[in-house]
Scaffold this motif. Structure first.
Motif: not given
Lengths: 345, 222
Positions: A144-154, B14-23
């Motif tokens: 979950p921390i990776t998800a938080i960090e990832g979406y914040a990075t987006l 998984r969705e996060l990685f997909k989004k980033v890579l598609i971008q």
């Protein structure tokens, strides 16, 4: 070892009994004779000196029989207990796969054996539980921390944020990183504290390991434009390679953290009086004298260092790893400011 | 367009990685464990796999191992929650190419994916391009602006290794182990001599420069 110990103990016991019998007979012969005379009322026969030796022989034989019987009985208890003690030693060294059997017909012994087996089984389960627990916790928290960090990075990557929003995102990112570092350190510390780590000694190049650790932290020090002054002798070291790396990662990371922009970190590795001596010195603010003795305590952070970053576990981890592997660490303020850590192994 | 397969059991991630890579311009398929990844690979060609280690049904180690056993050399970037040295060792032994420890910075992930694809291409083509400079592995030749230079083998290997990972620092010992071999009796200062010669030969090259990190090692900067 087990096979040699058992008879030695019994023989000692046997010889001791006979020796005691012999001593008692010799030292107290006159009193013994008097007692026997009293009991049997046969003064006349025994006053003859030849008969006295027969009596001594009989008493001595009595002790001999007594000794043998004692040994035979104690054998029944002694052998299974010696075996138990040997197996216990193995458990103490971390082998939890042991199960023992006995041919003994004594109820107490049989019970002790089955209790021992049960105990080892339980220990084994706890050990597995703990190892699995550590890696599960680490996976379950970090995902979950990776998800938080990832979406914040987006969010950070998108151009539609205001300056204020961007600042909030930075804070979210910084704190997820702090949290994950904290989790990693707590888990590692609990492993070291409980000695759950199976120690794996091997020979490796210590200077190269330290150099790799510096390379690993390159993004951090190049960002602060820090210069490294490295003076390390080629050193082959015997120890737990995967545990030792945490010592260098933490000490070097620490030095980078407290160095000013464009600072310099000195690292040296030498052999001295048959020991290996590692010194790392930064030119940061140093450590106030009254705080130096606390910095290896868990969660202790010097005044103001909360503002920098970290969780106060790094140095405590370093110290525990060193204690586990027979090394020591000390700290002092270097001439001209800055903290100097010395590790001796 | 490069095609990337993601094996990760956590759907948000998984969705996060997909989004980033598609971008970043990749075509992406996400699956939730190693077995599904193998099934997907049977149906279609992919250029790279991003895989979690801890997954139900079939974990990341097993996925990579079965790929390598089947002779498939597709680059694999593993993403793991474990940062213990030992787990990394198991990973590399089972054949992964690179790894990242959770929490993963997605920007860094994109960079690593790019680097892995580039490296796969370098390995396939046995040549490497930096700006106007081309290094050809088979002939040990470096071409710059119409000029060609054949280098001694060890010099070429050192340069090629560093240029394959611009910005990454290599220690002298790493060069010794990889290029001279573990059994070599040569002194690590031999590396310094080779670097000195390389510097001299490419002092007029504007595409890259060899940087010394004092006491630690060398790197190539673009």
């Amino acid at each position: 070892m087990k096979k040699r110990r058992r008879p030695t103990h019994l023989w000692r016991y046997f010889i001791l009994m006979i020796a005691v019998g012999f001593l008692v007979t010799v030292v107290f012969q006159s009193s013994l004779i008097m007692i026997v005379e009293e009991i049997f009322k046969v003064k006349e026969i025994l006053s003859v000196s030849q008969n006295r030796w027969i009596l001594l022989g009989v008493i001595f034989a009595g002790f001999l029989i007594g000794g043998t019987t004692t040994v035979l009985i104690s054998r029944k208890y002694f052998v299974p207990i010696t075996k138990l003690s040997a197996e216990m030693q193995k458990v103490a060294q971390g082998n939890f796969d042991i199960q023992i059997e006995t041919k003994s017909k004594v109820k107490a012994i049989k019970e002790i054996y089955s209790d021992f087996n049960l105990m080892v089984k339980e220990l084994n389960a706890t050990e597995t539980l703990q190892t699995d627990f550590v890696s599960n916790v680490s996976h379950e928290i970090k995902t979950p921390i990776t998800a938080i960090e990832g979406y914040a990075t987006l969010l950070q990557n998108s151009n539609e944020t205001t300056a204020e929003q961007a600042e909030y995102i930075d804070k979210i990112l910084l704190n997820t990183r702090r949290l994950s570092e904290l989790v990693g350190n707590i888990l590692l510390l609990s492993k070291v504290d409980n000695k759950a780590i199976q120690r794996n000694e091997s020979e490796f190049r210590l200077d190269e390991q330290i150099r790799q650790s510096i390379v690993l932290l390159e993004p951090k020090w190049s960002k602060k434009e820090i210069e490294f002054d490295v003076d390390m002798e080629d050193t082959v070291f015997s120890g737990d390679e995967k545990l030792m790396i945490h010592i260098w990662n933490n000490l070097i990371d620490n030095a980078i953290k407290f160095s000013p922009q464009g600072g310099e970190i000195k690292v040296s590795l030498k052999k001295e009086n048959g020991k290996t001596k590692f010194i790392i010195c930064d030119n940061g603010p140093g450590i106030p004298e009254n705080e130096a003795k606390h910095i290896f305590n868990k969660f202790y952070q010097c005044d103001g260092s909360h503002k920098i970053e970290g969780n106060g576990l790094g140095l405590s981890l370093v110290k525990n790893i060193l204690t586990l592997s027979g090394g020591e660490i000390s700290v002092r303020n270097a001439e001209g400011g800055g903290a100097e850590f010395t590790v001796i192994m | 367009m490069f095609k990337i397969l993601i094996a990760e059991d956590d759907s948000d991630l998984r969705e996060l990685f997909k989004k980033v890579l598609i971008q970043s311009g990749y075509a992406v398929l996400g699956v939730s464990n190693g077995q599904e990844a193998l099934d997907a690979l049977d149906k279609e060609y992919y250029d790279l796999i991003i895989s979690d280690i801890m997954m139900p049904v079939m974990d990341g180690y097993e996925l990579v191992r079965s790929l390598r056993e089947a002779g498939n050399n597709i680059p694999v970037l593993t993403i793991t929650a474990k940062d213990a040295f030992d787990d990394m060792r198991i990973g590399f032994l089972s054949g992964m190419d690179d790894y990242m420890v959770k929490p993963v910075n997605v920007n860094e992930m994109v960079l690593r994916v790019g680097a892995l694809l580039r490296r796969a291409q370098i390995i396939n083509e046995r040549r490497l391009v930096i700006g106007n400079t081309v290094m050809e592995c088979d002939s040990l030749t470096v071409h710059t602006n119409g000029e060609s230079m054949v280098l001694p083998q060890k010099e070429f290997m050192i340069l090629y290794k560093m240029a394959s990972f611009p910005g990454k620092i290599f220690t002298r010992q790493q060069f010794m182990d990889d290029i001279w071999g573990y059994e070599s009796e040569s002194d690590t200062h031999t590396v310094d001599v080779h670097i000195g010669r390389l510097r001299d030969k490419f002092k007029n090259n504007n595409d890259f420069k060899i940087v010394t990190i004092r006491g630690i090692g060398y790197k190539v900067e673009k």
